[in-house]
Design an enzyme around this catalytic site. Structure first.
Site, mmCIF file in Angstrom:
data_model
loop_
_atom_site.group_PDB
_atom_site.id
_atom_site.type_symbol
_atom_site.label_atom_id
_atom_site.label_comp_id
_atom_site.label_asym_id
_atom_site.label_seq_id
_atom_site.Cartn_x
_atom_site.Cartn_y
_atom_site.Cartn_z
ATOM 1 N N ASP A 53 16.497 -28.915 -40.641
ATOM 2 C CA ASP A 53 16.811 -28.357 -39.329
ATOM 3 C C ASP A 53 15.581 -27.659 -38.755
ATOM 4 O O ASP A 53 15.184 -27.867 -37.602
ATOM 5 C CB ASP A 53 17.970 -27.353 -39.507
ATOM 6 C CG ASP A 53 18.581 -26.927 -38.197
ATOM 7 O OD1 ASP A 53 18.132 -27.401 -37.141
ATOM 8 O OD2 ASP A 53 19.515 -26.096 -38.227
ATOM 9 N N TYR B 55 24.997 -25.031 -44.880
ATOM 10 C CA TYR B 55 25.833 -25.040 -43.671
ATOM 11 C C TYR B 55 27.297 -25.343 -43.988
ATOM 12 O O TYR B 55 28.181 -25.051 -43.200
ATOM 13 C CB TYR B 55 25.325 -26.074 -42.651
ATOM 14 C CG TYR B 55 23.950 -25.767 -42.105
ATOM 15 C CD1 TYR B 55 23.402 -24.500 -42.204
ATOM 16 C CD2 TYR B 55 23.197 -26.756 -41.483
ATOM 17 C CE1 TYR B 55 22.146 -24.234 -41.705
ATOM 18 C CE2 TYR B 55 21.942 -26.485 -40.983
ATOM 19 C CZ TYR B 55 21.411 -25.219 -41.102
ATOM 20 O OH TYR B 55 20.171 -24.951 -40.607
ATOM 21 N N ASP C 173 12.551 -29.250 -35.790
ATOM 22 C CA ASP C 173 12.220 -28.603 -34.514
ATOM 23 C C ASP C 173 10.738 -28.243 -34.450
ATOM 24 O O ASP C 173 10.119 -28.324 -33.394
ATOM 25 C CB ASP C 173 13.081 -27.351 -34.300
ATOM 26 C CG ASP C 173 14.382 -27.687 -33.586
ATOM 27 O OD1 ASP C 173 14.808 -28.857 -33.683
ATOM 28 O OD2 ASP C 173 14.962 -26.803 -32.934
#
Ligand code: NAD
Length: 360
Positions: free
Chosen positions: A247, A141, A251
């Site tokens: 990430d 990222y 989730d």
């Protein structure tokens, strides 16, 4: 005296932050903790008032605090605002400004809420209680170079997965320390069979492990971890992983737990303050209706008490109060099943009041 800054933000943020603050005040009184609090602006609310989603004044207040609580930011009202001034940009700037590089997300299923998990009941009833420790400020990222272009008539784009050893070492330390107060097992998740960054990750995690002989360390490739997380979630204690894999896995784990309204999180750096926030967003669809579940926020206060305010007993008391409320059958609307519409849901404020009553 400890000082806590509350950043209510947008949508249901102010509602859940209000209940979190109420619970912090109640538990402080019960355990004689000297805690002062103040509110500051972030997100769309800050943009409307000042033109910036993270005003300098807010960041300065947060930096001086012992801990920061964030409700949620964002909503359709700011969809047309240019990206750098969007509410979400305020949150990213806050994380960067505070230097929080570790995101800790506990995933546990309350037995009474097992029906809300997307997993088969025989898997859920084995008991899910794990902690994802995700690196937050490195990886693909943020890696350079990144970009796009045209080569041989074809559009192409690329990003760079990069970690240096200190970035890996400090997050590994965080995971081993967290495991010490749990079941003492760390599973480090990477893709070392393919990626150079993962091979360094694995090497450095093993080097750091030498200083934590009481902690059991295992390694798992991320594709296998994704499978094991749904097939055998009870086998995990602490999952240590990088930004990208974390990430996705966090989730996935949230779906295992059921409602977003129950998931707390802590983001920590090398020095205070820690940033504590529910895992959900600003839920514009239910904002202002007293329907939000404040328990993710209240559980984030428990994390804050334990990790930043050195008040483990008070943290235990908050977590016990949440457990007993669920056991007694109180449910906000998100925890009332479609086929059980006769149940009258508990409101956001009432839920906070019920927790406060159990802390007295
Ligand atoms: P969301 O988490 O806000 O909502 C998803 C669904 O879950 C909605 O149906 C909502 O009603 C429900 N929900 C969420 N929290 C709940 C709670 N505490 N109690 C009961 N129900 C709850 O995600 P979204 O709809 O994708 O995003 C809405 C806005 O929030 C967007 O602007 C997004 O950018 C922002 N967002 C902010 C954060 C943050 O502040 N950390 C995180 C995610 C999304």
């Amino acid at each position: 005296m400890a000082h806590v800054v509350f950043l209510p933000g947008d949508g249901i943020g102010p509602e859940v932050a209000g209940e979190a603050a109420k619970v912090l005040a109640a538990v402080a009184e019960r355990y004689n903790l000297d805690i002062s609090t103040e509110n500051a602006l972030i997100g769309g609310a800050a943009f409307d008032a000042t033109g910036f989603p993270l005003p300098d004044e807010t960041l300065a207040l947060c930096k001086k605090a012992d801990a920061v609580f964030l409700g949620a930011v964002g909503g359709p009202a700011w969809d047309a605002v240019p990206r750098p001034k969007r509410p979400e940009a305020g949150l990213l700037a806050l994380r960067k400004g505070l230097g929080v590089f570790a995101n800790l997300r506990p995933i546990a299923i309350f037995p009474e809420l097992a029906a809300f998990s997307c997993l088969r009941q025989d898997i859920v009833t084995q008991g899910v209680d794990l902690l994802i420790v995700r690196e937050l400020t490195g990886d693909i990222y943020f890696g350079e170079p990144r970009g796009e272009g045209v080569r041989g008539g074809l559009r192409y784009a690329y990003d760079t997965m990069v970690y240096d050893e200190e970035e890996i070492r400090r997050i590994a330390r965080m995971a081993f320390a967290a495991a010490r107060s749990r079941r003492k097992k760390v599973c480090s998740v990477d893709k070392a069979n393919v990626l150079s960054a993962s091979r360094l990750w694995r090497t450095v995690v093993e080097e750091e492990h030498a200083a934590w002989p009481d902690i059991e360390l295992s390694h798992m490739y991320v594709d296998n971890a994704a499978m094991q997380l749904v097939a055998r979630p009870a086998s995990f204690d602490v999952i240590l992983t990088g930004n990208l894999f974390g990430d996705i896995l966090s989730d996935q784990a949230a779906a295992i737990a059921g409602s977003l309204g129950m998931l707390s999180s802590a983001s920590l750096g090398a020095t205070a303050p820690g940033l504590y926030e529910p895992a959900h967003g600003s839920a514009p669809d239910i904002a202002g209706q007293d329907k939000a579940n404040p328990l993710a926020s209240i559980l984030s206060i428990a994390l804050m008490l334990r990790m930043s305010l050195n008040a483990p007993q008070a943290a235990d008391a908050v977590e016990s109060a949440v457990k007993s409320l669920i056991r007694e059958g109180f449910r906000t609307a998100d925890l009332v099943a479609e086929n059980n519409r006769n149940t009258v849901p508990t409101g956001c404020k009432e839920t906070g009041d019920l927790i406060v009553a159990r802390l007295k």
